[in-house]
Write a protein that holds these residues in place. Structure first.
Motif, PDB file in Angstrom:
ATOM      1  N   PHE A  63       0.803  -1.211   0.000  1.00  0.00           N
ATOM      2  CA  PHE A  63       0.000   0.000   0.000  1.00  0.00           C
ATOM      3  C   PHE A  63       0.837   1.263   0.000  1.00  0.00           C
ATOM      4  O   PHE A  63       0.645   2.163  -0.812  1.00  0.00           O
ATOM      5  CB  PHE A  63      -0.936  -0.017   1.210  1.00  0.00           C
ATOM      6  CG  PHE A  63      -1.756   1.221   1.335  1.00  0.00           C
ATOM      7  CD1 PHE A  63      -1.561   2.094   2.390  1.00  0.00           C
ATOM      8  CD2 PHE A  63      -2.715   1.522   0.384  1.00  0.00           C
ATOM      9  CE1 PHE A  63      -2.329   3.247   2.497  1.00  0.00           C
ATOM     10  CE2 PHE A  63      -3.480   2.673   0.482  1.00  0.00           C
ATOM     11  CZ  PHE A  63      -3.285   3.536   1.545  1.00  0.00           C
ATOM     12  N   ASP A  67       1.705  12.104  -9.753  1.00  0.00           N
ATOM     13  CA  ASP A  67       0.888  13.314  -9.768  1.00  0.00           C
ATOM     14  C   ASP A  67       1.742  14.554  -9.585  1.00  0.00           C
ATOM     15  O   ASP A  67       1.566  15.566 -10.262  1.00  0.00           O
ATOM     16  CB  ASP A  67      -0.156  13.269  -8.644  1.00  0.00           C
ATOM     17  CG  ASP A  67      -1.320  12.363  -8.986  1.00  0.00           C
ATOM     18  OD1 ASP A  67      -2.103  12.050  -8.081  1.00  0.00           O
ATOM     19  OD2 ASP A  67      -1.430  11.985 -10.164  1.00  0.00           O
ATOM     20  N   GLN A 115      -3.858  21.349  -5.212  1.00  0.00           N
ATOM     21  CA  GLN A 115      -3.898  19.901  -5.314  1.00  0.00           C
ATOM     22  C   GLN A 115      -2.633  19.281  -4.732  1.00  0.00           C
ATOM     23  O   GLN A 115      -2.669  18.261  -4.053  1.00  0.00           O
ATOM     24  CB  GLN A 115      -4.058  19.461  -6.768  1.00  0.00           C
ATOM     25  CG  GLN A 115      -4.205  17.951  -6.862  1.00  0.00           C
ATOM     26  CD  GLN A 115      -4.441  17.455  -8.267  1.00  0.00           C
ATOM     27  OE1 GLN A 115      -4.788  18.225  -9.156  1.00  0.00           O
ATOM     28  NE2 GLN A 115      -4.247  16.163  -8.455  1.00  0.00           N
ATOM     29  N   SER A 129      -1.767  14.422   2.400  1.00  0.00           N
ATOM     30  CA  SER A 129      -2.355  13.097   2.571  1.00  0.00           C
ATOM     31  C   SER A 129      -1.325  12.015   2.764  1.00  0.00           C
ATOM     32  O   SER A 129      -1.590  11.022   3.436  1.00  0.00           O
ATOM     33  CB  SER A 129      -3.223  12.726   1.369  1.00  0.00           C
ATOM     34  OG  SER A 129      -4.312  13.592   1.261  1.00  0.00           O
ATOM     35  N   ASP A 164     -10.547  13.624  -7.690  1.00  0.00           N
ATOM     36  CA  ASP A 164      -9.772  13.553  -8.916  1.00  0.00           C
ATOM     37  C   ASP A 164      -8.296  13.275  -8.631  1.00  0.00           C
ATOM     38  O   ASP A 164      -7.558  12.835  -9.511  1.00  0.00           O
ATOM     39  CB  ASP A 164      -9.914  14.859  -9.719  1.00  0.00           C
ATOM     40  CG  ASP A 164      -9.347  16.037  -8.951  1.00  0.00           C
ATOM     41  OD1 ASP A 164      -8.605  16.830  -9.552  1.00  0.00           O
ATOM     42  OD2 ASP A 164      -9.648  16.178  -7.744  1.00  0.00           O
ATOM     43  N   ASP A 165      -7.880  13.518  -7.440  1.00  0.00           N
ATOM     44  CA  ASP A 165      -6.490  13.283  -7.079  1.00  0.00           C
ATOM     45  C   ASP A 165      -6.316  11.801  -6.742  1.00  0.00           C
ATOM     46  O   ASP A 165      -6.851  11.323  -5.748  1.00  0.00           O
ATOM     47  CB  ASP A 165      -6.150  14.162  -5.860  1.00  0.00           C
ATOM     48  CG  ASP A 165      -4.700  14.028  -5.440  1.00  0.00           C
ATOM     49  OD1 ASP A 165      -4.065  12.988  -5.753  1.00  0.00           O
ATOM     50  OD2 ASP A 165      -4.189  14.956  -4.796  1.00  0.00           O
ATOM     51  N   GLN A 166      -5.573  11.126  -7.549  1.00  0.00           N
ATOM     52  CA  GLN A 166      -5.518   9.670  -7.367  1.00  0.00           C
ATOM     53  C   GLN A 166      -4.804   9.256  -6.091  1.00  0.00           C
ATOM     54  O   GLN A 166      -5.106   8.207  -5.515  1.00  0.00           O
ATOM     55  CB  GLN A 166      -4.897   8.999  -8.589  1.00  0.00           C
ATOM     56  CG  GLN A 166      -3.547   9.532  -8.976  1.00  0.00           C
ATOM     57  CD  GLN A 166      -2.931   8.690 -10.095  1.00  0.00           C
ATOM     58  OE1 GLN A 166      -3.365   7.586 -10.376  1.00  0.00           O
ATOM     59  NE2 GLN A 166      -1.895   9.226 -10.740  1.00  0.00           N
ATOM     60  N   THR A 167      -3.861  10.069  -5.671  1.00  0.00           N
ATOM     61  CA  THR A 167      -3.183   9.750  -4.417  1.00  0.00           C
ATOM     62  C   THR A 167      -4.190   9.756  -3.277  1.00  0.00           C
ATOM     63  O   THR A 167      -4.285   8.799  -2.502  1.00  0.00           O
ATOM     64  CB  THR A 167      -2.090  10.804  -4.120  1.00  0.00           C
ATOM     65  OG1 THR A 167      -1.278  10.976  -5.265  1.00  0.00           O
ATOM     66  CG2 THR A 167      -1.252  10.383  -2.940  1.00  0.00           C
ATOM     67  N   CYS A 168      -4.907  10.854  -3.209  1.00  0.00           N
ATOM     68  CA  CYS A 168      -5.870  10.985  -2.123  1.00  0.00           C
ATOM     69  C   CYS A 168      -6.967   9.929  -2.219  1.00  0.00           C
ATOM     70  O   CYS A 168      -7.409   9.391  -1.202  1.00  0.00           O
ATOM     71  CB  CYS A 168      -6.508  12.370  -2.144  1.00  0.00           C
ATOM     72  SG  CYS A 168      -5.331  13.699  -1.896  1.00  0.00           S
ATOM     73  N   ARG A 203      -6.767   6.975  -3.461  1.00  0.00           N
ATOM     74  CA  ARG A 203      -6.261   5.677  -3.060  1.00  0.00           C
ATOM     75  C   ARG A 203      -6.173   5.571  -1.547  1.00  0.00           C
ATOM     76  O   ARG A 203      -6.513   4.560  -0.947  1.00  0.00           O
ATOM     77  CB  ARG A 203      -4.888   5.495  -3.703  1.00  0.00           C
ATOM     78  CG  ARG A 203      -4.247   4.184  -3.494  1.00  0.00           C
ATOM     79  CD  ARG A 203      -4.765   3.126  -4.483  1.00  0.00           C
ATOM     80  NE  ARG A 203      -4.029   1.879  -4.266  1.00  0.00           N
ATOM     81  CZ  ARG A 203      -4.283   1.034  -3.282  1.00  0.00           C
ATOM     82  NH1 ARG A 203      -5.252   1.288  -2.445  1.00  0.00           N
ATOM     83  NH2 ARG A 203      -3.560  -0.051  -3.117  1.00  0.00           N
ATOM     84  N   ILE A 204      -5.726   6.647  -0.958  1.00  0.00           N
ATOM     85  CA  ILE A 204      -5.614   6.653   0.497  1.00  0.00           C
ATOM     86  C   ILE A 204      -7.003   6.563   1.121  1.00  0.00           C
ATOM     87  O   ILE A 204      -7.240   5.794   2.061  1.00  0.00           O
ATOM     88  CB  ILE A 204      -4.893   7.927   0.988  1.00  0.00           C
ATOM     89  CG1 ILE A 204      -3.459   7.937   0.484  1.00  0.00           C
ATOM     90  CG2 ILE A 204      -4.934   8.015   2.507  1.00  0.00           C
ATOM     91  CD1 ILE A 204      -2.699   9.190   0.847  1.00  0.00           C
ATOM     92  N   SER A 224      -8.398   3.136   0.975  1.00  0.00           N
ATOM     93  CA  SER A 224      -7.805   2.266   1.985  1.00  0.00           C
ATOM     94  C   SER A 224      -8.332   2.555   3.379  1.00  0.00           C
ATOM     95  O   SER A 224      -8.612   1.639   4.153  1.00  0.00           O
ATOM     96  CB  SER A 224      -6.303   2.475   2.015  1.00  0.00           C
ATOM     97  OG  SER A 224      -5.650   1.347   1.596  1.00  0.00           O
ATOM     98  N   ASP A 279     -12.708  20.171  -5.020  1.00  0.00           N
ATOM     99  CA  ASP A 279     -12.130  20.700  -6.260  1.00  0.00           C
ATOM    100  C   ASP A 279     -11.889  19.603  -7.265  1.00  0.00           C
ATOM    101  O   ASP A 279     -10.939  18.853  -7.138  1.00  0.00           O
ATOM    102  CB  ASP A 279     -10.775  21.347  -5.957  1.00  0.00           C
ATOM    103  CG  ASP A 279     -10.882  22.245  -4.763  1.00  0.00           C
ATOM    104  OD1 ASP A 279     -10.352  21.859  -3.699  1.00  0.00           O
ATOM    105  OD2 ASP A 279     -11.512  23.294  -4.882  1.00  0.00           O
ATOM    106  N   SER A 295     -11.954  18.266   1.520  1.00  0.00           N
ATOM    107  CA  SER A 295     -11.173  19.274   0.833  1.00  0.00           C
ATOM    108  C   SER A 295      -9.918  19.616   1.595  1.00  0.00           C
ATOM    109  O   SER A 295      -9.836  19.475   2.805  1.00  0.00           O
ATOM    110  CB  SER A 295     -12.013  20.536   0.654  1.00  0.00           C
ATOM    111  OG  SER A 295     -11.259  21.539   0.023  1.00  0.00           O
ATOM    112  N   LYS A 323      -8.627  17.610   4.365  1.00  0.00           N
ATOM    113  CA  LYS A 323      -7.506  16.721   4.044  1.00  0.00           C
ATOM    114  C   LYS A 323      -6.316  17.215   4.847  1.00  0.00           C
ATOM    115  O   LYS A 323      -6.127  18.418   4.988  1.00  0.00           O
ATOM    116  CB  LYS A 323      -7.169  16.819   2.558  1.00  0.00           C
ATOM    117  CG  LYS A 323      -8.177  16.174   1.637  1.00  0.00           C
ATOM    118  CD  LYS A 323      -7.655  16.256   0.211  1.00  0.00           C
ATOM    119  CE  LYS A 323      -8.662  15.700  -0.784  1.00  0.00           C
ATOM    120  NZ  LYS A 323      -8.256  15.940  -2.168  1.00  0.00           N
ATOM    121  N   PRO A 324      -5.464  16.357   5.270  1.00  0.00           N
ATOM    122  CA  PRO A 324      -5.510  14.910   5.090  1.00  0.00           C
ATOM    123  C   PRO A 324      -6.550  14.271   6.010  1.00  0.00           C
ATOM    124  O   PRO A 324      -6.682  14.651   7.164  1.00  0.00           O
ATOM    125  CB  PRO A 324      -4.108  14.461   5.503  1.00  0.00           C
ATOM    126  CG  PRO A 324      -3.628  15.499   6.442  1.00  0.00           C
ATOM    127  CD  PRO A 324      -4.274  16.770   6.010  1.00  0.00           C
TER     128      PRO A 324
END
Lengths: 154, 566
Positions: free
Chosen positions: A41, A52, A80, A87, B24-28, B30-31, B34, B71, B96, B118-119
């Motif tokens: 993970f 990104d 972003q 995060s 839209d943020d793939q990192t966020c 994915r987290i 999980s 966003d 957000s 966030k986070p």
């Protein structure tokens, strides 16, 4: 290197990252989310983050290099990046983004350039450190060991 | 989900709660995924708002909760929030990196149940299930005592694992049982499941209402109603379940929204004078005027003075029925403020309502089940704004016999969100209605659904009839929306629909019905209270929760859920 030693190195290394503020507790949370059902993970998420971020930083460079900087485009990118870095726990990157955003609001091009540099610097730093971290982990795993759980008492 | 599935899911709730995550943020993303898994929720992710909407529209019952980033490039998160709330009536949590209070405020005013920064931490996610429970609970509560008894069918029943709700459900069930003999036969009678469904057309419903009025709402018994209606091939069971739904709906309306429904020929509410001066005169079914195009106050049989509509006039409340002594509707007199809010909330022509009764002429709520009324049959749908005072009023309102005070303003929630919802819904509905003829189109595509659609399609166009427990059980009773349609067509003519978004209309055909209703409702709010339409609308709105609503409550549920989220 012995397994135990490697594990100790990893722990120390990770600890140092926290102490330096490169990573914060959010990263710990990510680590805690990693388990047998989700073994990679952290590295997956971090990889996504790198992808990104690379893209965003590129876009930012392009935007700021324009004759007339369109802050309406710049700001969302920074936002972003701030979101994703926070995060995963890339604290210093996030902090640099916060500063960056405030200069965006002021529409201060020069300051923004400097901020971008700062962000990039922090980003490359954390990227580098995390890559090292993962290497250490891989070595441990390759040697048949388990990644030690991070101690929080530092 | 079938009833059984729902029940099972409920038992383990919040484990297995179905979350749709959008970022839209793939990192966020994915987290987040999980983290949600870690909380033992069932997660679906998408990085596009449009895709999220598609998923939601595909099956409203598929999700319990939506978490969305603010966003996003393809659609503003707030817009998504509104749409989800309007169409699906699901709780939505905003996410957000903006900690600016004004964003948080925006989230709240658009109807978000919560706003996370966030986070995101897992501790925060561990408690998000409360929003699901709360919205369902509120919906249930809205229906007050009248609950549907049919097992888990209702919004309450299904997915409601909350112990309070369970108890409430049981309590309601008991009450209902006391009230009605025939109640569950639809549900219980296995043979009923095989009966061909009865489609409650406008005409049929009118007859039903007329019969009920004639007998007296409290005293109306299926057998007598059936006799009065004198319709071939209609069974007592059909009538019984229809009556049940109607009562539930009314009950729910009164509980949740303190909107006064405008009268309409379908309006069978009767109010007693005693309460607060709301008097509903049963409107003969034949009159069939839903207060015309809402906008046209003319339709209202009641003098505008009493309009609870609060939208426009403080005396709106009184306007419900002729006899309403508007001032007495003190509770509803929050109108001025409410109006303001209301306006804010919905772009519907609230303002233009003469009586301010948005509900005026609202088509009969499809959700009869909402209309369950307990002993105390007064349903007071107060203006949402009036909500705070409403409860007190309400207690005074319920009078002895079926007084249904339907306030036209189902949008109790001060947030714009509900209003929009209402508006859009109504618009949708009315559009749908207008587009389809008043006959009952057999097809189930967008507009036609409304007409011929079986009632069992819960407030929001459910793609799965079986999601409604009571529906499946009450095979014999399917309420078609037609009567609503009827109203809406009338309303439509008035042309005072607020923001009609074609997008909305087309988005979900089934919804159309509800949408329309709601819209009408808001549009005519305040014109006259007490119409069934209003009730329906409010019911619909409130009931528009995912899945649970299936019971056929229209709109009403949604509305309440909106309120919850605020």
């Amino acid at each position: 290197m012995e397994l135990a030693q490697m594990q100790k190195s990893l722990q120390d290394y990770t600890k140092s990252l926290f102490l330096e503020g490169v990573l914060d507790s959010q990263f710990l949370q990510l680590q805690q989310l990693q388990d047998e059902s989700n073994p990679d993970f952290v590295s997956q998420v971090v990889t996504l983050f790198f992808q990104d971020s690379d893209r965003i930083l590129n876009d930012l460079s392009l935007s700021l290099d324009q004759q007339v900087v369109d802050f309406k485009k710049v700001d969302p990118h920074v936002h972003q990046l701030k979101g994703s870095s926070s995060s995963i726990g890339a604290q210093r990157v996030k902090n640099a983004c916060v500063v960056f955003r405030s200069f965006c609001e002021q529409q201060n091009v020069e300051a923004c350039h400097r901020c971008l540099q700062q962000v990039k610097q922090e980003y490359y730093l954390v990227k580098n450190r995390l890559e090292t971290l993962f290497k250490l982990e891989q070595q441990i795993v390759a040697s048949g060991g388990m990644i030690p759980a991070m101690e929080l008492g530092f | 989900m079938t009833v059984e599935q729902d029940c099972v899911a409920l038992d383990q709730f919040p484990v297995g709660m179905r979350v749709l995550a959008v970022d839209d943020d793939q990192t966020c993303l994915r987290i987040l995924e999980s983290l949600l898994h870690r909380c033992q929720y069932h997660v679906t992710t998408t990085n596009q708002a449009q895709k999220a909407l598609e998923l939601l529209r595909e099956n409203k019952n598929k999700f319990d909760l939506v978490i969305s980033d603010v966003d996003m490039p393809d659609m503003d998160g707030f817009k998504l929030l509104e749409l989800v709330g309007l169409e699906m009536d699901l709780p939505v949590i905003m996410l957000s990196a903006h900690s600016d209070p004004k964003y948080v405020m925006k989230g709240v005013t658009h109807g978000a149940c919560d706003y996370l920064l966030k986070p995101v931490r897992i501790e925060e996610l561990k408690n998000i299930w409360q929003h699901v429970v709360r919205s369902r609970f509120d919906k249930n509560r809205g229906s007050n005592n009248g609950d549907k008894k049919d097992g888990s069918g209702n919004n309450e029943g299904v997915a409601n694992s909350d112990p309070n709700n369970g108890r409430a459900n049981r309590k309601r069930k008991d009450q209902y049982n006391e009230d009605e003999d025939e109640e569950r036969d639809d549900n219980d009678d296995p043979s009923s499941q095989k009966k061909p469904r009865v489609v409650w057309t406008v005409e049929l419903h009118k007859k039903f209402v007329a019969a009920v009025n004639q007998l007296g709402f409290e005293k109306a018994m299926p057998k007598k109603i059936l006799d009065l209606m004198n319709v071939e091939k209609l069974t007592r069971e059909n009538v019984a379940s229809h009556l049940q739904k109607f009562r539930l709906y009314l009950k729910r309306i009164s509980g949740n929204q303190q909107a006064i429904m405008a009268n309409s020929d379908l309006h069978f509410l009767q109010m007693s004078n005693g309460l607060d001066g709301f008097h509903h005169r049963p409107i003969p079914v034949g009159s069939g005027q839903f207060h015309g195009g809402a906008a046209a106050a003319g339709m209202r049989p009641f003098s505008p003075n009493g309009i609870l509509g609060r939208l426009n006039t403080p005396s709106g409340i009184g306007g419900v029925r002729n006899n309403l002594s508007s001032p007495s509707s003190g509770m509803f007199l929050q109108n001025p403020t409410d109006l303001g809010k209301f306006h804010h909330v919905s772009s519907l022509p609230l303002n233009h309502i003469d009586g301010g009764n948005i509900l005026q002429g609202l088509p009969m709520p499809l959700e009869f089940d909402q209309l369950q009324t307990n002993n105390n049959k007064s349903i007071i749908a107060g203006n949402s704004m009036a909500f705070p005072s409403f409860p007190t009023q309400q207690s005074s309102l319920p009078n002895n016999n079926n007084h249904l005070v339907l306030e036209g303003h189902p949008q109790a929630s001060p947030s714009a969100f509900p209003g929009h919802q209402i508006n859009k819904r109504l618009e949708h509905w009315s559009n749908a209605v207008s587009s389809s003829s008043s006959t009952l189109p057999p097809a189930q595509n967008s507009n036609s659904i409304i007409i011929g659609h079986q009632f069992d399609v819960s407030p929001l166009p459910h793609s799965k009839p079986d999601s409604l427990e009571w529906n499946t059980q009450n095979a014999s009773s399917s309420y078609s929306i037609p009567f609503f349609y009827y109203d809406s067509s009338q309303m439509r003519q008035s042309g005072n629909y607020g923001p009609t978004t074609d997008a909305m209309l087309s988005s979900n055909p089934k919804e159309g019905f509800i949408v329309g209703q709601q819209k009408l409702q808001s549009g005519f709010m305040g014109a006259e209270a007490g119409s069934l339409d209003d009730i329906v609308n409010s019911t619909m709105k409130q009931e528009q929760s995912q899945g649970d609503l299936s019971e056929g409550d229209l709109g009403y549920g949604g509305f309440s859920s909106l309120r919850t989220c605020l």
